[in-house]
Design a protein around this motif. Structure first.
Motif, PDB file in Angstrom:
ATOM      1  N   GLU B  23       0.835  -1.262  -0.012  1.00 24.33           N
ATOM      2  CA  GLU B  23       0.002   0.161   0.074  1.00 24.33           C
ATOM      3  C   GLU B  23       0.904   1.368   0.096  1.00 24.33           C
ATOM      4  OE1 GLU B  23      -3.150   0.352  -0.277  1.00 24.33           O
ATOM      5  OE2 GLU B  23      -3.198   2.603   0.176  1.00 24.33           O
ATOM      6  N   LEU B  24       1.933   1.202   0.764  1.00 20.80           N
ATOM      7  CA  LEU B  24       2.846   2.367   0.876  1.00 20.80           C
ATOM      8  C   LEU B  24       3.495   2.412  -0.691  1.00 20.80           C
ATOM      9  CD1 LEU B  24       4.552   2.186   4.360  1.00 20.80           C
ATOM     10  CD2 LEU B  24       3.306   4.110   3.654  1.00 20.80           C
ATOM     11  N   VAL B  25       4.049   1.562  -0.986  1.00 18.16           N
ATOM     12  CA  VAL B  25       4.558   1.536  -2.361  1.00 18.16           C
ATOM     13  C   VAL B  25       3.911   2.126  -3.433  1.00 18.16           C
ATOM     14  CG1 VAL B  25       5.898   0.315  -4.225  1.00 18.16           C
ATOM     15  CG2 VAL B  25       6.104  -0.256  -1.839  1.00 18.16           C
ATOM     16  N   SER B  26       2.398   1.623  -3.549  1.00 15.74           N
ATOM     17  CA  SER B  26       1.543   2.073  -4.513  1.00 15.74           C
ATOM     18  C   SER B  26       1.065   3.625  -3.981  1.00 15.74           C
ATOM     19  CB  SER B  26       0.230   1.482  -4.414  1.00 15.74           C
ATOM     20  OG  SER B  26       0.613  -0.145  -4.518  1.00 15.74           O
ATOM     21  N   ARG B  27       0.872   3.964  -2.996  1.00 16.59           N
ATOM     22  CA  ARG B  27       0.621   5.344  -2.394  1.00 16.59           C
ATOM     23  C   ARG B  27       1.588   6.452  -3.028  1.00 16.59           C
ATOM     24  NH1 ARG B  27      -1.515   6.168   3.585  1.00 16.59           N
ATOM     25  NH2 ARG B  27      -2.913   4.707   2.744  1.00 16.59           N
ATOM     26  N   TYR B  28       2.792   6.253  -3.120  1.00 18.16           N
ATOM     27  CA  TYR B  28       3.707   7.036  -3.372  1.00 18.16           C
ATOM     28  C   TYR B  28       4.360   6.847  -4.779  1.00 18.16           C
ATOM     29  CZ  TYR B  28       3.645   8.938   1.122  1.00 18.16           C
ATOM     30  OH  TYR B  28       3.190   9.677   2.361  1.00 18.16           O
ATOM     31  N   ARG B  29       3.968   6.049  -5.482  1.00 14.28           N
ATOM     32  CA  ARG B  29       4.532   5.768  -6.611  1.00 14.28           C
ATOM     33  C   ARG B  29       4.684   6.959  -7.575  1.00 14.28           C
ATOM     34  NH1 ARG B  29       0.172   1.769  -9.380  1.00 14.28           N
ATOM     35  NH2 ARG B  29      -1.285   3.439 -10.106  1.00 14.28           N
ATOM     36  N   GLU B  30       3.599   7.622  -7.534  1.00 17.09           N
ATOM     37  CA  GLU B  30       3.482   8.772  -8.619  1.00 17.09           C
ATOM     38  C   GLU B  30       4.177   9.916  -7.712  1.00 17.09           C
ATOM     39  OE1 GLU B  30      -0.415   9.931  -9.618  1.00 17.09           O
ATOM     40  OE2 GLU B  30      -0.757   8.170 -10.930  1.00 17.09           O
ATOM     41  N   ASP B  31       4.128  10.517  -6.796  1.00 15.97           N
ATOM     42  CA  ASP B  31       4.804  11.766  -6.086  1.00 15.97           C
ATOM     43  C   ASP B  31       6.209  11.390  -6.110  1.00 15.97           C
ATOM     44  OD1 ASP B  31       2.513  13.012  -5.947  1.00 15.97           O
ATOM     45  OD2 ASP B  31       2.353  12.858  -3.643  1.00 15.97           O
ATOM     46  N   LEU B  32       6.632  10.227  -5.694  1.00 13.12           N
ATOM     47  CA  LEU B  32       8.117   9.802  -5.296  1.00 13.12           C
ATOM     48  C   LEU B  32       8.761   9.880  -6.630  1.00 13.12           C
ATOM     49  CD1 LEU B  32      10.304   9.539  -3.013  1.00 13.12           C
ATOM     50  CD2 LEU B  32       9.882   6.993  -3.254  1.00 13.12           C
ATOM     51  N   LEU B  33       8.288   9.129  -7.542  1.00 16.92           N
ATOM     52  CA  LEU B  33       8.623   9.000  -8.811  1.00 16.92           C
ATOM     53  C   LEU B  33       8.804  10.213  -9.686  1.00 16.92           C
ATOM     54  CD1 LEU B  33       9.774   6.508 -10.782  1.00 16.92           C
ATOM     55  CD2 LEU B  33       7.606   6.604 -11.917  1.00 16.92           C
ATOM     56  N   ARG B  34       8.044  11.120  -9.626  1.00  9.53           N
ATOM     57  CA  ARG B  34       8.007  12.068 -10.163  1.00  9.53           C
ATOM     58  C   ARG B  34       9.196  13.227  -9.499  1.00  9.53           C
ATOM     59  NH1 ARG B  34       2.839  15.529  -9.892  1.00  9.53           N
ATOM     60  NH2 ARG B  34       2.122  13.530 -11.338  1.00  9.53           N
ATOM     61  N   PHE B  35       9.251  13.047  -8.268  1.00  9.87           N
ATOM     62  CA  PHE B  35      10.336  13.801  -7.478  1.00  9.87           C
ATOM     63  C   PHE B  35      11.740  13.282  -8.173  1.00  9.87           C
ATOM     64  CE2 PHE B  35      13.464  13.219  -3.887  1.00  9.87           C
ATOM     65  CZ  PHE B  35      13.635  14.503  -3.345  1.00  9.87           C
ATOM     66  N   LEU B  36      11.848  11.995  -8.063  1.00 10.49           N
ATOM     67  CA  LEU B  36      13.109  11.508  -8.497  1.00 10.49           C
ATOM     68  C   LEU B  36      13.369  11.432  -9.720  1.00 10.49           C
ATOM     69  CD1 LEU B  36      12.868   8.017  -6.457  1.00 10.49           C
ATOM     70  CD2 LEU B  36      14.402   9.894  -6.056  1.00 10.49           C
ATOM     71  N   VAL B  37      12.532  11.621 -10.551  1.00 10.21           N
ATOM     72  CA  VAL B  37      12.680  11.751 -12.145  1.00 10.21           C
ATOM     73  C   VAL B  37      13.318  13.135 -12.342  1.00 10.21           C
ATOM     74  CG1 VAL B  37      11.652  12.198 -14.473  1.00 10.21           C
ATOM     75  CG2 VAL B  37      11.121  10.082 -13.192  1.00 10.21           C
ATOM     76  N   ARG B  38      12.579  13.980 -11.846  1.00 11.60           N
ATOM     77  CA  ARG B  38      13.136  15.519 -11.563  1.00 11.60           C
ATOM     78  C   ARG B  38      14.385  15.589 -10.973  1.00 11.60           C
ATOM     79  NH1 ARG B  38      10.407  16.766 -15.628  1.00 11.60           N
ATOM     80  NH2 ARG B  38       7.995  17.352 -15.058  1.00 11.60           N
ATOM     81  N   LEU B  39      14.786  14.828 -10.138  1.00 14.30           N
ATOM     82  CA  LEU B  39      16.062  14.785  -9.305  1.00 14.30           C
ATOM     83  C   LEU B  39      17.195  14.223 -10.001  1.00 14.30           C
ATOM     84  CD1 LEU B  39      17.680  15.599  -6.596  1.00 14.30           C
ATOM     85  CD2 LEU B  39      17.287  13.461  -6.057  1.00 14.30           C
TER      86      LEU B  39
END
Lengths: 415, 200
Positions: B23-39
């Protein structure tokens, strides 16, 4: 300032400071080779070399860089110094940004005086919300699965590591395979060592027994000297009692043997065979006999006969032998086995042989109870003949405890 | 049924509820991935760091203080992992000396007035893919430290004090760095959009 390159991604990232582009690097090399005279540099590098000289010329104005530093370091330090001139927000935008951050990036909450600028800052930052590459193609689900799989691999590796670690350590659960392994090792060890160990123990007991007989033989010799070659004897007759009634007052044949101890010609310990678990080694009071048949370790030549053997007999006869299995069985009412060996060396029913003290003081190992003369030391001669003629020798004519030797040369020991 | 909080999920995971981790991984897959792609500047690198981040969450879950918020912890882990990856893959920036060299008397520092920057309004029609590429290009041109603090603060909507706590740097430093980061991004955005128009 711009770094002038147009590519995206890692090519622009720097942690160690900037480097020269390929053209400038070649121009610098050419400039150094030309003694820092741009006029001497090849035409294709000359334009860049002139700019390098202009840049290096700024260093002469002094900006904190040591004059003795290497040229490359000087250039890098000067170029890195350009980062100090990074752009800054104007004060109004800084205030707007601060207000926006304080309000959790919600422009509607910012004070009206700063709202316009904060909206502008917010609009700029909202660019960061643009969907990233592949965000809308459903790849997120596979990323979730890939992430969970990676974590699961780590968990599996942890469990394997723990198992290995546990097997290295001593604190772990012992399983059936472990028990089987240990049992197998023990069985192998026992299989190899037990016969050797048992053989050594048997040999040791036999040697100690032999030493006992030798010590007793010295005692018999002393006794014979003291009593004109006679052998120890407590009573000339059982007086109606059975000679296997051990413990009765000087009426058993064991009491005759015990006289050797009572007379002080031998220690009781010398008449205690290590192969007899019931042997006693210490006197108790004014003792005349062993207390029970089981305490007797050695069977003495039956002294209840008209012709008794002497210590100085021409033909050496048997004086004493390891305890008789025939007497033991007969006393219990069991079927006797005339060729059975003494239980002192191997146990009742599985004896390997017996030591025998001869009247010349020698000690022999008898692998069977039958002497070279054919005389069975467990039985009187008449009984031996009776048994030889019997249909079933094992059941014929058991001892009754009142038999006696058929002469001085008839070996017959008991108890 | 109310949704479990992040902190409740990590607590449940520690208690053996594997579904909580999913649930945690799914919950953050968009926000965290976007953050990381930008980073990170690339999807592939971002996905790798995304996985490393949740692997670290798994490894450190036992030590997480559930009285604190999960999201800043998660993004801090991600930022640290991303920084490590960037450091491993570091390339020295090349600089063309054909760029203007300031004279000895120039102050050098330039001030950005965002009112003068062409920032597209949310309603402005712009090709989404093109915009995303330009944004990434602008971010890539920022110094690492400024890019990181900008993304951390914005994606989590963190206050200065929260950023200071997460990055363990003084509040004043956070403030000045975020100012510089926004200015840097504004200038980069201006540069890439200008360049884009020129190319068109």
């Amino acid at each position: 300032m711009t770094d002038g390159s147009t590519g995206g991604g890692d090519a622009h990232r720097h942690e160690e400071g900037p480097g020269l582009c390929a053209g400038d690097g070649a121009a610098l090399d050419a400039l150094v080779a030309a003694g820092f005279d741009p006029e001497q540099v090849a035409p294709e590098h000359r334009g860049r070399a002139e700019r390098l000289c202009a840049l290096l010329g700024t260093l002469e104005s002094g900006d904190g860089v040591g004059a003795d530093a290497g040229i490359a370091d000087l250039i890098m330090a000067r170029i890195a110094g350009q980062d100090q001139r990074a752009p800054a927000l104007c004060p109004d935008d800084e205030d707007a940004l601060d207000a926006l951050v304080c309000e959790g990036f919600r422009t509607g909450r910012v004070a009206s005086g700063l709202r316009k600028r904060s909206e502008n800052v917010g609009a700029l930052l909202s660019l960061l919300d643009s969907p990233v590459e592949g965000e809308s193609d459903g790849a997120g689900e596979s990323l979730v699965e890939a992430t969970l799989a990676r974590v699961q691999r780590e968990i599996d590796a942890e469990e394997v590591g723990l198992t290995i670690e546990a097997r290295r350590g001593g604190l772990r659960r012992i399983g059936i395979p472990d028990l089987v392994s240990v049992a197998a090792m023990l069985l192998i060890g026992i299989g190899v060592l037990w016969p050797v160990s048992a053989r050594f123990a048997s040999e040791r007991e036999r040697a100690l027994c032999q030493a006992n007989f030798q010590a007793a033989g010295l005692g018999f010799g002393q006794y014979a000297q003291d009593y004109r070659a006679a052998l120890p004897m407590a009573s000339a007759s059982p007086a109606g009692q059975r000679w296997w009634e051990v413990g009765s007052v000087e009426r058993s044949n064991s009491a005759n043997l015990f006289m050797l101890v009572r007379s002080g010609h031998a220690e009781l310990d010398a008449l205690a065979c290590p192969g007899n678990p019931h042997a006693v080694r210490d006197m108790v009071g004014d003792q005349h006999d062993w207390a029970t048949l089981q305490n007797v370790s050695y069977s003495y030549q039956n002294m209840f006969s008209r012709e008794r053997p002497r210590w100085d007999s021409v033909m050496p006869g048997v004086i004493a032998v390891d305890r008789s299995p025939v007497v033991l069985r007969a006393r219990r009412g069991e079927v006797i086995r005339t060729l059975e060996n003494s239980p002192n060396h191997g146990g009742l029913g599985s004896g390997r042989g017996q030591n025998a003290l001869m009247s010349d003081g020698s000690v022999r190992w008898l692998p069977t109870p039958v002497l070279d003369s054919g005389d069975n030391v467990w039985l009187p001669r008449d009984l031996e003949r009776l048994i030889e003629g019997a249909t079933d020798p094992r059941r014929a004519a058991p001892l009754e405890g009142n038999e006696s030797p058929q002469g001085a040369d008839d070996a017959f020991v008991g108890p | 049924m109310s949704q479990r909080s992040d902190e409740a999920l990590i607590s449940d995971y520690r208690s053996g509820d594997a579904s909580a981790f999913r649930e945690l991984v799914s919950r953050y897959r968009e926000d965290l991935l976007r953050f990381l792609v930008r980073l990170m500047g690339s999807r592939a690198a971002a996905e790798d760091v995304f996985q490393e981040t949740f692997l670290q969450v798994h490894l450190s879950a036992g030590g997480f203080d559930t009285a604190r918020r999960f999201k800043p912890w998660l993004f801090t882990i991600a930022a640290n992992k991303g920084r490590d990856t960037l450091r491993r893959n570091t390339r020295r920036r090349t600089l063309d000396l054909s760029a203007p060299v300031p004279g000895p008397g120039e102050a050098g520092r330039t001030f950005i007035d965002l009112m003068e920057i062409d920032v597209p309004s949310p309603d402005e029609a712009l090709d989404e893919q093109e915009r995303s590429q330009l944004v990434q290009k602008a971010i890539d041109q920022m110094p690492d430290a400024l890019r990181e603090i900008l993304l951390l603060a914005y994606f989590q909507r963190m206050s200065y004090s929260q950023v200071a706590e997460v990055l363990e740097i003084p509040l004043g430093t956070v403030k000045s760095r975020l100012h510089a980061a926004v200015a840097s991004f504004a200038r980069s955005w201006q540069a890439v959009t200008t360049e884009s128009r020129t190319d068109d």
